[in-house]
Design a protein around this motif. Structure first.
Motif, PDB file in Angstrom:
ATOM      1  N   LEU A 119       0.818  -1.212   0.000  1.00 52.36           N
ATOM      2  CA  LEU A 119       0.000   0.000   0.000  1.00 52.36           C
ATOM      3  C   LEU A 119       0.853   1.264   0.000  1.00 52.36           C
ATOM      4  O   LEU A 119       0.344   2.362  -0.260  1.00 52.36           O
ATOM      5  CB  LEU A 119      -0.922   0.010   1.225  1.00 52.36           C
ATOM      6  CG  LEU A 119      -2.032  -1.045   1.264  1.00 52.36           C
ATOM      7  CD1 LEU A 119      -2.717  -1.036   2.625  1.00 52.36           C
ATOM      8  CD2 LEU A 119      -3.055  -0.803   0.150  1.00 52.36           C
ATOM      9  N   GLY A 120       2.134   1.123   0.337  1.00 52.74           N
ATOM     10  CA  GLY A 120       3.011   2.273   0.384  1.00 52.74           C
ATOM     11  C   GLY A 120       2.788   3.152   1.595  1.00 52.74           C
ATOM     12  O   GLY A 120       2.983   4.374   1.525  1.00 52.74           O
ATOM     13  N   VAL A 121       2.386   2.536   2.712  1.00 54.19           N
ATOM     14  CA  VAL A 121       2.111   3.295   3.935  1.00 54.19           C
ATOM     15  C   VAL A 121       2.824   2.647   5.112  1.00 54.19           C
ATOM     16  O   VAL A 121       3.299   1.516   5.024  1.00 54.19           O
ATOM     17  CB  VAL A 121       0.589   3.374   4.226  1.00 54.19           C
ATOM     18  CG1 VAL A 121      -0.142   4.036   3.068  1.00 54.19           C
ATOM     19  CG2 VAL A 121       0.010   1.974   4.492  1.00 54.19           C
ATOM     20  N   GLY A 122       2.877   3.362   6.229  1.00 57.60           N
ATOM     21  CA  GLY A 122       3.488   2.837   7.428  1.00 57.60           C
ATOM     22  C   GLY A 122       2.572   1.882   8.172  1.00 57.60           C
ATOM     23  O   GLY A 122       1.361   1.806   7.899  1.00 57.60           O
ATOM     24  N   MET A 123       3.150   1.183   9.132  1.00 60.43           N
ATOM     25  CA  MET A 123       2.388   0.190   9.889  1.00 60.43           C
ATOM     26  C   MET A 123       1.289   0.822  10.743  1.00 60.43           C
ATOM     27  O   MET A 123       0.326   0.151  11.104  1.00 60.43           O
ATOM     28  CB  MET A 123       3.329  -0.625  10.772  1.00 60.43           C
ATOM     29  CG  MET A 123       4.219  -1.574   9.993  1.00 60.43           C
ATOM     30  SD  MET A 123       3.302  -2.946   9.267  1.00 60.43           S
ATOM     31  CE  MET A 123       2.898  -3.886  10.749  1.00 60.43           C
ATOM     32  N   ASP A 124       1.428   2.098  11.080  1.00 61.02           N
ATOM     33  CA  ASP A 124       0.428   2.765  11.899  1.00 61.02           C
ATOM     34  C   ASP A 124      -0.507   3.650  11.074  1.00 61.02           C
ATOM     35  O   ASP A 124      -1.284   4.434  11.625  1.00 61.02           O
ATOM     36  CB  ASP A 124       1.091   3.597  12.991  1.00 61.02           C
ATOM     37  CG  ASP A 124       2.049   4.649  12.429  1.00 61.02           C
ATOM     38  OD1 ASP A 124       2.328   4.614  11.202  1.00 61.02           O
ATOM     39  OD2 ASP A 124       2.527   5.490  13.219  1.00 61.02           O
ATOM     40  N   ALA A 125      -0.464   3.514   9.763  1.00 54.60           N
ATOM     41  CA  ALA A 125      -1.278   4.361   8.891  1.00 54.60           C
ATOM     42  C   ALA A 125      -2.745   3.941   8.922  1.00 54.60           C
ATOM     43  O   ALA A 125      -3.049   2.743   8.952  1.00 54.60           O
ATOM     44  CB  ALA A 125      -0.763   4.292   7.458  1.00 54.60           C
TER      45      ALA A 125
END
Length: 250
Positions: free
Chosen positions: A179-185
């Motif tokens: 998704l191209g996001v961080g784990m907390d996104a």
């Protein structure tokens, strides 16, 4: 349907961990500790077929179902473990219904394409009647399809609706990368919730990997019932660190 697969189908909360240490003694210990299952990690650890053979044997000795996380979705990555008596498979990167159906065909005898032999541990070394073995193997083998790709989110209904798939299992790390996001996104949390919704709508269960038990209540409240918490390595590391901290600071 009985054993682990029966518990999963009933919606019981089941908790296990990944097995990355290719040693039967570790399996025995975790079974005696009360885990519901363990997933021998052939994707990311040095778990060869001979080691897996002993791990499955050890699991059976203490009533601990041993699944495998396979190296892929091809039949040759799945059959040998099932013949050894593994309780099921967790297959990485299942992206659509076609891939899900191929996995089921590789694991199940009917209506699949799995080569038949009752001569291994799974068939009690040929002492089970062939028809009984086939029926039991199909009824009790667990199939977890890992959802780890952005593209899979567009095919969740097809994956969940595949007969023989028991669990849509989220791999948060790979899914966040896709998704191209961080784990907390929030985008990751929303994607995981979509997986849970699709699984529940199809009458299947949802699972997730978490590094520890802290977030279990959050995801259980949203309908997740299958949890893989850390790995044997992380459990050993955590206990050793706690011991040293307590001993040095006392």
């Amino acid at each position: 349907m009985s054993g682990l697969r029966g518990r999963i189908a009933a919606g019981d909360r089941v908790v296990g961990c990944f097995g990355k240490i290719p040693d039967p003694h570790v399996i025995e210990l975790l079974g005696l500790a009360g885990l519901d299952f363990i997933v021998a990690d052939r994707e990311h650890a040095a778990v060869g077929l001979q080691a897996l053979d002993l791990m499955v044997m050890a699991g059976r000795s203490v009533g601990l179902p041993v699944l495998i996380r396979s190296t892929g979705s091809g039949a040759d990555a799945l059959w040998p473990a099932m013949d050894l008596g593994a309780a099921g498979v967790m297959v990485p990167h299942v992206r659509d219904g076609e891939e899900a159906r191929a996995v089921v065909k590789a694991v199940k005898y009917a209506p699949g394409k799995r080569g038949f032999s009752p001569s291994g541990r799974a068939g009690a070394y040929g002492t089970m009647a062939a028809a009984d073995y086939r029926a039991q193997a199909d009824a009790d083998s667990v199939v977890m399809a890992q959802i780890e790709d952005r593209s899979a989110l567009d095919h969740l209904d097809a994956i969940a609706g595949t007969e023989g798939v028991d669990v849509l299992f989220v791999g948060p790390a790979d899914l966040s990368l896709s998704l191209g996001v961080g784990m907390d996104a929030p985008e990751l949390a929303q994607a995981i919730e979509r997986v849970v919704t699709a699984a529940r709508a199809a009458g299947k269960q949802a699972g997730i990997f978490l590094p520890g038990p802290e977030a279990v209540p959050r995801w259980a409240a949203l309908g997740v019932t299958v949890f893989v918490l850390g790995a044997d390595q992380s459990l050993l590391m955590s206990a050793a660190r706690q011991m040293m901290h307590a001993a040095k600071d006392s």
